[in-house]
Design an enzyme around this catalytic site. Structure first.
Site, mmCIF file in Angstrom:
data_model
loop_
_atom_site.group_PDB
_atom_site.id
_atom_site.type_symbol
_atom_site.label_atom_id
_atom_site.label_comp_id
_atom_site.label_asym_id
_atom_site.label_seq_id
_atom_site.Cartn_x
_atom_site.Cartn_y
_atom_site.Cartn_z
ATOM 1 N N SER A 1 0.936 -1.159 0.018
ATOM 2 C CA SER A 1 -0.073 -0.035 0.136
ATOM 3 C C SER A 1 0.891 1.271 -0.004
ATOM 4 C CB SER A 1 -0.885 -0.156 1.421
ATOM 5 O OG SER A 1 -1.380 1.363 1.506
ATOM 6 N N TYR B 1 -1.777 -1.263 10.453
ATOM 7 C CA TYR B 1 -1.891 -1.541 8.945
ATOM 8 C C TYR B 1 -0.614 -0.989 8.217
ATOM 9 C CZ TYR B 1 -3.964 -1.297 4.222
ATOM 10 O OH TYR B 1 -4.367 -1.248 2.869
HETATM 11 P P1 NAI Z 1 -11.923 -5.459 -0.079
HETATM 12 O O1 NAI Z 1 -12.251 -5.694 1.691
HETATM 13 O O2 NAI Z 1 -12.890 -5.388 -0.752
HETATM 14 O O3 NAI Z 1 -11.217 -7.237 -0.219
HETATM 15 C C1 NAI Z 1 -10.492 -7.689 0.700
HETATM 16 C C2 NAI Z 1 -10.676 -9.289 0.542
HETATM 17 O O4 NAI Z 1 -9.811 -9.943 1.278
HETATM 18 C C3 NAI Z 1 -12.402 -9.491 0.838
HETATM 19 O O5 NAI Z 1 -12.730 -10.622 0.002
HETATM 20 C C4 NAI Z 1 -12.067 -10.339 2.302
HETATM 21 O O6 NAI Z 1 -12.973 -11.338 2.439
HETATM 22 C C5 NAI Z 1 -10.746 -10.910 2.001
HETATM 23 N N1 NAI Z 1 -10.067 -11.424 3.180
HETATM 24 C C6 NAI Z 1 -9.861 -10.774 4.575
HETATM 25 N N2 NAI Z 1 -9.327 -11.526 5.362
HETATM 26 C C7 NAI Z 1 -9.145 -12.707 4.844
HETATM 27 C C8 NAI Z 1 -8.290 -13.690 5.264
HETATM 28 N N3 NAI Z 1 -8.053 -13.955 6.646
HETATM 29 N N4 NAI Z 1 -8.078 -14.800 4.520
HETATM 30 C C9 NAI Z 1 -8.477 -14.598 3.171
HETATM 31 N N5 NAI Z 1 -9.019 -13.635 2.510
HETATM 32 C C10 NAI Z 1 -9.536 -12.492 3.568
HETATM 33 O O7 NAI Z 1 -10.574 -4.765 0.243
HETATM 34 P P2 NAI Z 1 -9.799 -4.267 -1.114
HETATM 35 O O8 NAI Z 1 -9.537 -2.809 -0.820
HETATM 36 O O9 NAI Z 1 -9.980 -4.761 -2.401
HETATM 37 O O10 NAI Z 1 -8.164 -5.118 -0.418
HETATM 38 C C11 NAI Z 1 -7.231 -5.738 -0.884
HETATM 39 C C12 NAI Z 1 -5.806 -5.409 -0.534
HETATM 40 O O11 NAI Z 1 -5.581 -4.214 -1.082
HETATM 41 C C13 NAI Z 1 -5.474 -5.482 0.914
HETATM 42 O O12 NAI Z 1 -4.502 -6.122 1.071
HETATM 43 C C14 NAI Z 1 -5.676 -3.829 1.161
HETATM 44 O O13 NAI Z 1 -5.052 -3.732 2.291
HETATM 45 C C15 NAI Z 1 -4.820 -3.438 -0.200
HETATM 46 N N6 NAI Z 1 -5.076 -2.059 -0.454
HETATM 47 C C16 NAI Z 1 -6.239 -1.354 -0.200
HETATM 48 C C17 NAI Z 1 -6.544 0.014 -0.629
HETATM 49 C C18 NAI Z 1 -7.585 0.501 -0.874
HETATM 50 O O14 NAI Z 1 -7.783 1.912 -1.016
HETATM 51 N N7 NAI Z 1 -8.859 -0.077 -0.847
HETATM 52 C C19 NAI Z 1 -5.014 0.682 -0.719
HETATM 53 C C20 NAI Z 1 -3.917 -0.099 -0.671
HETATM 54 C C21 NAI Z 1 -3.825 -1.504 -0.317
#
Ligand code: NAI
Length: 255
Positions: free
Chosen positions: A143, A156
């Site tokens: 990130s 985080y």
């Molecule tokens: P999101 O919440 O839409 O997707 C995250 C997914 O990870 C969900 O499907 C959730 O069920 C799954 N998940 C959560 N805990 C889990 C576990 N223990 N085992 C397996 N799956 C698990 O969020 P998003 O934004 O798509 O996040 C994806 C990645 O992107 C994360 O690592 C987040 O930190 C990173 N990120 C997000 C940013 C943003 O602005 N949304 C910015 C920078 C990084």
């Protein structure tokens, strides 16, 4: 021409957000994809959606904080599709905005276990499979929080900084064995994670306005824009790139 024709990919946290958009893109581009997540309803629906258009996507329950679950995901890629070419260690959770001295041990452990330890398990179990394949790629979802923060997200930011360090270590260890390991550093992306972050705020509109104002392009990124960057790092298009973090943030950390 399909950009990932014949490739086999594992994506963690692929049931929602940028993982889901990346999984859909990979399947459209000809990859066979194994998606792991804890949201089985959304994961199953994704598999159905891809099957309906003739793509190859298997969904399997996987909590990335549980080592045997992650090992099982890699094993499924090899047993169902014969090998592993790439893994996108994407699963992650947010830390609700909390003053650093109020971060409980339980909250710290939960964020670190999912984001950092989950990425470690993904790398650890993908590497032997990539070696058996004669090489491949790892893309870890860090990130901009590894570099730039607004406060209140200690665990985080620590997890995402750790992912950058882990990425460099693996890149160096495996550089001479045809395995490349890179990270992405997304800025503010329009996903459920940020919808949750916004909903927790006293003034959600002000939060969104703040996100836009810290982003020179004045908008949030999309999951598909992240998917395109992951595709680049996962594929031979980036054949001389290893150990980097690719910033995808609409100009945020340039300011
Ligand atoms: P999101 O919440 O839409 O997707 C995250 C997914 O990870 C969900 O499907 C959730 O069920 C799954 N998940 C959560 N805990 C889990 C576990 N223990 N085992 C397996 N799956 C698990 O969020 P998003 O934004 O798509 O996040 C994806 C990645 O992107 C994360 O690592 C987040 O930190 C990173 N990120 C997000 C940013 C943003 O602005 N949304 C910015 C920078 C990084």
């Amino acid at each position: 021409m399909l950009r990932l024709k014949g490739m086999v990919a594992v994506i963690t946290g692929g049931a929602s957000g940028m993982g889901r958009d990346t999984a859909l893109l990979f399947a459209r581009e000809g990859a066979a994809v194994v998606v792991g997540d804890v949201n089985d309803a959304a994961g199953g629906a994704l598999a159905g959606e891809v099957a309906a258009v003739g793509g190859q996507l298997v969904y399997q329950h996987c909590d990335v904080a549980v080592e045997r679950d992650v090992a099982g995901l890699v094993a499924t890629a090899e047993s169902r599709f014969g090998r592993l070419d790439t893994i996108f260690n994407n699963a992650g959770i947010e830390q609700p905005v909390t003053p650093s001295t109020d971060v409980s041990e339980a909250l710290f452990d939960r964020v670190i276990d999912t984001n950092l330890k989950g990425t470690f398990f993904g790398c650890k179990h993908a590497l032997p499979a990539l070696l058996r394949n004669g090489g491949g790629t790892i893309v870890n979802n860090s990130s901009v929080s590894a570099f730039a923060n607004v406060g209140g997200n200690l665990s985080y930011a620590a997890s995402k900084g750790g992912i950058m360090s882990m990425t460099r270590v693996i890149a160096i260890e495996y550089a001479d064995r045809n395995i490349r390991c890179n990270a992405i550093n997304p800025g503010v992306i329009d996903t459920d994670m940020n919808r949750r972050n916004k909903a927790l705020a006293a003034d959600p509109d002000a939060v969104e306005q703040k996100w836009r104002s810290i982003t020179p392009m004045g908008r949030m990124g999309t999951g598909n824009e992240i998917g395109e960057a992951v595709l680049f790092l996962a594929s031979a298009q980036s054949s001389f790139i290893t150990g980097i973090g690719l910033v995808i943030d609409g100009g945020r950390i340039a300011t």
